[in-house]
Design a protein around this motif. Structure first.
Motif, PDB file in Angstrom:
ATOM      1  N   ILE A  54       0.758  -1.187   0.114  1.00  0.00           N
ATOM      2  CA  ILE A  54       0.056   0.178   0.258  1.00  0.00           C
ATOM      3  C   ILE A  54       0.788   1.242   0.167  1.00  0.00           C
ATOM      4  O   ILE A  54       0.697   2.303  -0.802  1.00  0.00           O
ATOM      5  CB  ILE A  54      -1.043  -0.148   1.258  1.00  0.00           C
ATOM      6  CG1 ILE A  54      -1.838  -1.219   1.105  1.00  0.00           C
ATOM      7  CG2 ILE A  54      -1.630   1.365   1.210  1.00  0.00           C
ATOM      8  CD1 ILE A  54      -2.615  -1.375   2.620  1.00  0.00           C
ATOM      9  N   LEU A  55       1.944   1.056   0.822  1.00  0.00           N
ATOM     10  CA  LEU A  55       2.803   2.521   1.041  1.00  0.00           C
ATOM     11  C   LEU A  55       3.451   2.500  -0.550  1.00  0.00           C
ATOM     12  O   LEU A  55       3.628   3.788  -0.761  1.00  0.00           O
ATOM     13  CB  LEU A  55       3.923   2.129   2.145  1.00  0.00           C
ATOM     14  CG  LEU A  55       3.111   2.180   3.562  1.00  0.00           C
ATOM     15  CD1 LEU A  55       4.241   1.960   4.347  1.00  0.00           C
ATOM     16  CD2 LEU A  55       2.589   3.257   3.715  1.00  0.00           C
ATOM     17  N   TYR A  56       4.028   1.481  -0.984  1.00  0.00           N
ATOM     18  CA  TYR A  56       4.654   1.486  -2.152  1.00  0.00           C
ATOM     19  C   TYR A  56       3.524   2.105  -3.250  1.00  0.00           C
ATOM     20  O   TYR A  56       3.931   3.068  -4.213  1.00  0.00           O
ATOM     21  CB  TYR A  56       5.212   0.111  -2.654  1.00  0.00           C
ATOM     22  CG  TYR A  56       6.024   0.328  -3.836  1.00  0.00           C
ATOM     23  CD1 TYR A  56       7.445   0.285  -3.946  1.00  0.00           C
ATOM     24  CD2 TYR A  56       5.501   0.038  -5.125  1.00  0.00           C
ATOM     25  CE1 TYR A  56       8.458   0.416  -4.907  1.00  0.00           C
ATOM     26  CE2 TYR A  56       6.587   0.102  -6.356  1.00  0.00           C
ATOM     27  CZ  TYR A  56       7.863   0.278  -6.099  1.00  0.00           C
ATOM     28  OH  TYR A  56       8.756   0.356  -7.076  1.00  0.00           O
ATOM     29  N   GLY A  57       2.367   1.601  -3.127  1.00  0.00           N
ATOM     30  CA  GLY A  57       1.134   2.254  -4.168  1.00  0.00           C
ATOM     31  C   GLY A  57       1.160   3.673  -4.045  1.00  0.00           C
ATOM     32  O   GLY A  57       0.758   4.524  -5.015  1.00  0.00           O
ATOM     33  N   ILE A  58       1.250   4.214  -3.037  1.00  0.00           N
ATOM     34  CA  ILE A  58       1.222   5.792  -2.563  1.00  0.00           C
ATOM     35  C   ILE A  58       2.435   6.531  -3.264  1.00  0.00           C
ATOM     36  O   ILE A  58       2.127   7.459  -3.843  1.00  0.00           O
ATOM     37  CB  ILE A  58       1.268   6.062  -0.923  1.00  0.00           C
ATOM     38  CG1 ILE A  58      -0.074   5.522  -0.548  1.00  0.00           C
ATOM     39  CG2 ILE A  58       1.529   7.449  -0.701  1.00  0.00           C
ATOM     40  CD1 ILE A  58       0.203   5.614   1.196  1.00  0.00           C
ATOM     41  N   LEU A  59       3.599   5.887  -3.163  1.00  0.00           N
ATOM     42  CA  LEU A  59       4.874   6.581  -3.819  1.00  0.00           C
ATOM     43  C   LEU A  59       4.576   6.397  -5.260  1.00  0.00           C
ATOM     44  O   LEU A  59       4.966   7.359  -6.045  1.00  0.00           O
ATOM     45  CB  LEU A  59       5.910   5.945  -3.181  1.00  0.00           C
ATOM     46  CG  LEU A  59       6.334   6.218  -1.764  1.00  0.00           C
ATOM     47  CD1 LEU A  59       7.695   5.525  -1.469  1.00  0.00           C
ATOM     48  CD2 LEU A  59       6.249   7.576  -1.454  1.00  0.00           C
ATOM     49  N   ASP A  60       3.981   5.257  -5.873  1.00  0.00           N
ATOM     50  CA  ASP A  60       4.003   4.878  -7.168  1.00  0.00           C
ATOM     51  C   ASP A  60       3.075   5.973  -7.834  1.00  0.00           C
ATOM     52  O   ASP A  60       3.193   6.346  -8.978  1.00  0.00           O
ATOM     53  CB  ASP A  60       3.630   3.663  -7.352  1.00  0.00           C
ATOM     54  CG  ASP A  60       3.917   3.120  -8.810  1.00  0.00           C
ATOM     55  OD1 ASP A  60       5.023   3.213  -9.369  1.00  0.00           O
ATOM     56  OD2 ASP A  60       3.028   2.528  -9.551  1.00  0.00           O
ATOM     57  N   SER A  61       1.818   6.206  -7.073  1.00  0.00           N
ATOM     58  CA  SER A  61       0.880   7.162  -7.528  1.00  0.00           C
ATOM     59  C   SER A  61       1.541   8.567  -7.630  1.00  0.00           C
ATOM     60  O   SER A  61       1.178   9.341  -8.660  1.00  0.00           O
ATOM     61  CB  SER A  61      -0.478   7.065  -6.568  1.00  0.00           C
ATOM     62  OG  SER A  61      -1.369   7.890  -6.998  1.00  0.00           O
ATOM     63  N   PHE A  62       2.212   8.903  -6.556  1.00  0.00           N
ATOM     64  CA  PHE A  62       2.865  10.387  -6.660  1.00  0.00           C
ATOM     65  C   PHE A  62       3.713  10.382  -7.753  1.00  0.00           C
ATOM     66  O   PHE A  62       3.881  11.431  -8.451  1.00  0.00           O
ATOM     67  CB  PHE A  62       3.314  10.710  -5.074  1.00  0.00           C
ATOM     68  CG  PHE A  62       3.905  11.893  -5.120  1.00  0.00           C
ATOM     69  CD1 PHE A  62       3.353  12.939  -5.161  1.00  0.00           C
ATOM     70  CD2 PHE A  62       5.544  11.947  -4.914  1.00  0.00           C
ATOM     71  CE1 PHE A  62       4.257  14.190  -4.824  1.00  0.00           C
ATOM     72  CE2 PHE A  62       6.100  12.970  -4.940  1.00  0.00           C
ATOM     73  CZ  PHE A  62       5.438  14.189  -4.618  1.00  0.00           C
ATOM     74  N   GLU A  63       4.562   9.344  -7.829  1.00  0.00           N
ATOM     75  CA  GLU A  63       5.581   9.518  -8.885  1.00  0.00           C
ATOM     76  C   GLU A  63       4.841   9.550 -10.158  1.00  0.00           C
ATOM     77  O   GLU A  63       5.584  10.595 -11.241  1.00  0.00           O
ATOM     78  CB  GLU A  63       6.293   8.205  -9.140  1.00  0.00           C
ATOM     79  CG  GLU A  63       7.315   8.202 -10.024  1.00  0.00           C
ATOM     80  CD  GLU A  63       8.312   6.867 -10.056  1.00  0.00           C
ATOM     81  OE1 GLU A  63       9.438   6.807 -10.128  1.00  0.00           O
ATOM     82  OE2 GLU A  63       7.782   5.676  -9.696  1.00  0.00           O
ATOM     83  N   GLU A  64       3.908   8.817 -10.494  1.00  0.00           N
ATOM     84  CA  GLU A  64       3.008   8.962 -11.767  1.00  0.00           C
ATOM     85  C   GLU A  64       2.426  10.407 -11.994  1.00  0.00           C
ATOM     86  O   GLU A  64       2.652  10.923 -13.224  1.00  0.00           O
ATOM     87  CB  GLU A  64       1.781   7.892 -11.859  1.00  0.00           C
ATOM     88  CG  GLU A  64       1.100   7.603 -13.166  1.00  0.00           C
ATOM     89  CD  GLU A  64      -0.011   6.997 -12.966  1.00  0.00           C
ATOM     90  OE1 GLU A  64      -0.862   6.891 -13.931  1.00  0.00           O
ATOM     91  OE2 GLU A  64       0.163   6.120 -12.320  1.00  0.00           O
ATOM     92  N   TYR A  65       1.868  11.094 -10.920  1.00  0.00           N
ATOM     93  CA  TYR A  65       1.431  12.302 -11.051  1.00  0.00           C
ATOM     94  C   TYR A  65       2.383  13.468 -11.353  1.00  0.00           C
ATOM     95  O   TYR A  65       2.539  14.231 -12.269  1.00  0.00           O
ATOM     96  CB  TYR A  65       0.773  12.545  -9.894  1.00  0.00           C
ATOM     97  CG  TYR A  65       0.484  14.268  -9.668  1.00  0.00           C
ATOM     98  CD1 TYR A  65      -0.485  14.830 -10.218  1.00  0.00           C
ATOM     99  CD2 TYR A  65       1.348  15.075  -8.860  1.00  0.00           C
ATOM    100  CE1 TYR A  65      -0.877  16.039 -10.054  1.00  0.00           C
ATOM    101  CE2 TYR A  65       1.340  16.249  -8.904  1.00  0.00           C
ATOM    102  CZ  TYR A  65      -0.079  16.895  -9.356  1.00  0.00           C
ATOM    103  OH  TYR A  65      -0.353  18.311  -9.666  1.00  0.00           O
TER     104      TYR A  65
END
Length: 199
Positions: A54-65
């Protein structure tokens, strides 16, 4: 992945962000998330294998943005100073619009204790730095910025106070306009680096 799964995963990430911002990363557990969202723990495991996913998903989403925003800025603007200013102000727009997101993604210490998360955060910071550093170098080559100060130092002087401002804004419970403060900060910093005829 269908729309329902995407929506649910986003809901789980948002709940995790809120938990981190309000109670700290140690409180991100499947049990606490299930209570906050109103679904069972097994239901969460259908979307994420662990809290670290989940935490990795948060960072991944921020990176994509962030990557999307950098590409949009580069497409819309050719002038390196305009690109820098747009990215600088966008960071503040993001924070002001989503304070909990800002509290999480601008607090690297949350992700230092897991190698995979630390590497992801480092990658994001490197991408931001590469974009901004390149723009500074272009400003110096084009005679927009002073060239007697190393570009890396210019980058540190511009970005360091911005991160401090965002931290201060959070500590003061968002009682002042981050965008207004950031605008004043940007204008003050430009007085240090702009060649006189560009001011």
């Amino acid at each position: 992945m269908n729309a329902e799964n995407i929506t649910r995963k986003k809901q789980i990430r948002t709940a995790a962000i809120d938990l981190i911002a309000e109670k700290g990363i140690q409180n991100v557990t499947m049990k606490n998330l299930s209570r906050l969202i109103g679904i069972s723990e097994p239901a969460i495991y259908r979307y994420y294998n662990s809290k670290y996913d989940i935490l990795y998903g948060i960072l991944d989403s921020f990176e994509e943005y962030s990557i999307g925003k950098i590409k949009a800025i580069q497409k819309q603007m050719n002038h390196p100073l305009q690109q820098m200013e747009a990215f600088f102000m966008n960071r503040c727009q993001l924070c002001q619009g989503a304070p909990n997101v800002a509290k999480v993604v601008f607090s690297e210490e949350y992700f230092q204790h897991d190698e995979r998360l630390a590497e992801k955060m480092s990658s994001i910071m490197h991408q931001h730095g590469t974009f901004f550093y390149s723009a500074i170098q272009n400003c110096q080559k084009q005679g927009i910025f002073r060239s007697d100060i190393d570009a890396k130092i210019v980058f540190q002087i511009i970005i360091g106070p911005l991160r401090l401002l965002i931290k201060q804004w959070g500590l003061e419970q968002h009682r002042f306009s981050l965008l207004e403060a950031a605008r004043k900060l940007w204008e003050s910093e430009m007085k240090l680096f702009l060649v006189s005829h560009n001011r």
